[in-house]
Design a protein around this motif. Structure first.
Motif, short mmCIF file in Angstrom:
data_model
loop_
_atom_site.label_atom_id
_atom_site.label_comp_id
_atom_site.label_asym_id
_atom_site.label_seq_id
_atom_site.Cartn_x
_atom_site.Cartn_y
_atom_site.Cartn_z
N TYR A 41 -10.24 -4.55 -7.65
CA TYR A 41 -9.14 -4.20 -6.76
C TYR A 41 -8.66 -5.48 -6.08
O TYR A 41 -9.38 -6.47 -6.03
N CYS A 42 -7.44 -5.43 -5.56
CA CYS A 42 -6.96 -6.56 -4.78
C CYS A 42 -6.30 -6.03 -3.50
O CYS A 42 -5.80 -4.89 -3.45
N GLN A 43 -6.33 -6.87 -2.49
CA GLN A 43 -5.69 -6.53 -1.22
C GLN A 43 -5.00 -7.76 -0.66
O GLN A 43 -5.67 -8.74 -0.31
N ALA A 44 -3.69 -7.69 -0.61
CA ALA A 44 -2.90 -8.76 -0.02
C ALA A 44 -2.72 -8.50 1.47
O ALA A 44 -2.84 -7.36 1.92
N PRO A 45 -2.44 -9.54 2.26
CA PRO A 45 -2.27 -9.36 3.70
C PRO A 45 -1.23 -8.30 4.02
O PRO A 45 -0.12 -8.32 3.47
N GLY A 46 -1.59 -7.36 4.88
CA GLY A 46 -0.66 -6.32 5.29
C GLY A 46 -0.44 -5.21 4.29
O GLY A 46 0.41 -4.34 4.50
N LYS A 47 -1.20 -5.24 3.20
CA LYS A 47 -1.01 -4.22 2.16
C LYS A 47 -2.29 -3.43 1.95
O LYS A 47 -3.37 -3.84 2.34
N GLU A 48 -2.13 -2.27 1.29
CA GLU A 48 -3.27 -1.44 0.93
C GLU A 48 -4.04 -2.09 -0.22
O GLU A 48 -3.48 -2.83 -1.03
N ARG A 49 -5.33 -1.79 -0.26
CA ARG A 49 -6.12 -2.22 -1.42
C ARG A 49 -5.68 -1.41 -2.63
O ARG A 49 -5.50 -0.19 -2.54
N GLU A 50 -5.49 -2.08 -3.76
CA GLU A 50 -5.01 -1.37 -4.95
C GLU A 50 -5.79 -1.77 -6.20
O GLU A 50 -6.32 -2.87 -6.29
N LEU A 51 -5.83 -0.84 -7.12
CA LEU A 51 -6.55 -1.05 -8.37
C LEU A 51 -5.85 -2.08 -9.23
O LEU A 51 -4.64 -2.01 -9.45
N VAL A 52 -6.62 -3.01 -9.74
CA VAL A 52 -6.12 -4.01 -10.69
C VAL A 52 -6.51 -3.63 -12.11
O VAL A 52 -5.66 -3.60 -13.01
N ALA A 53 -7.80 -3.36 -12.31
CA ALA A 53 -8.29 -3.03 -13.66
C ALA A 53 -9.62 -2.31 -13.55
O ALA A 53 -10.36 -2.51 -12.58
N SER A 54 -9.92 -1.50 -14.54
CA SER A 54 -11.21 -0.81 -14.58
C SER A 54 -11.71 -0.78 -16.01
O SER A 54 -10.94 -0.92 -16.97
N ILE A 55 -13.03 -0.60 -16.13
CA ILE A 55 -13.66 -0.58 -17.45
C ILE A 55 -14.77 0.45 -17.43
O ILE A 55 -15.54 0.55 -16.48
N THR A 56 -14.86 1.24 -18.50
CA THR A 56 -15.85 2.30 -18.56
C THR A 56 -17.22 1.74 -18.91
O THR A 56 -17.38 0.55 -19.19
#
Length: 120
Positions: A41-56
């Motif tokens: 996940y990534c979180q930029a200043p002032g933003k929500e944490r968001e999914l970047v990539a996932s792997i099973t």
């Protein structure tokens, strides 16, 4: 308890590359690393944490945010309890703190994050 430690962040120029690593340690009862669903996940200043990539668990399936498709690659080495995020063609808008997440059964574990800054 499962502990996650990220590394590999830093300052890079636009168009450059970085490889993030996340090493898992500790014990989750009844589970080994190969059973963890891993994500970045990534979180930029002032933003929500968001999914970047996932792997099973067996790396049979990967999923990417539209903004990173074709530029980032997630992979895992179950023998090393490690998940990677290869980041190519980096853009200033990729600047954020990147977090590793493990889903183990019904529990979520997070790392402390590693800063990625893309700037000239």
């Amino acid at each position: 308890q499962v502990q996650l430690v990220e590394s590999g962040g830093g300052l890079v120029q636009p168009g450059g590359s970085l490889r993030l690593s996340c090493v898992a340690s500790g014990v989750a009862s009844g589970f080994t690393f190969s059973k963890y669903v891993m994500s970045w996940y990534c979180q930029a200043p002032g933003k929500e944490r968001e999914l970047v990539a996932s792997i099973t668990t067996a790396a049979r399936s990967t999923n990417y945010a539209d903004s990173v498709k074709g530029r980032f690659t997630i992979s895992r080495d179950n023998a090393k309890n490690t998940v990677y995020l290869q980041m190519n063609s980096l853009k200033p808008e990729d600047t954020a703190v990147y977090y590793c997440k493990a889903v183990v059964g019904l529990r979520n574990y997070w790392g402390q994050g590693t800063q990625v800054t893309v700037s000239s």
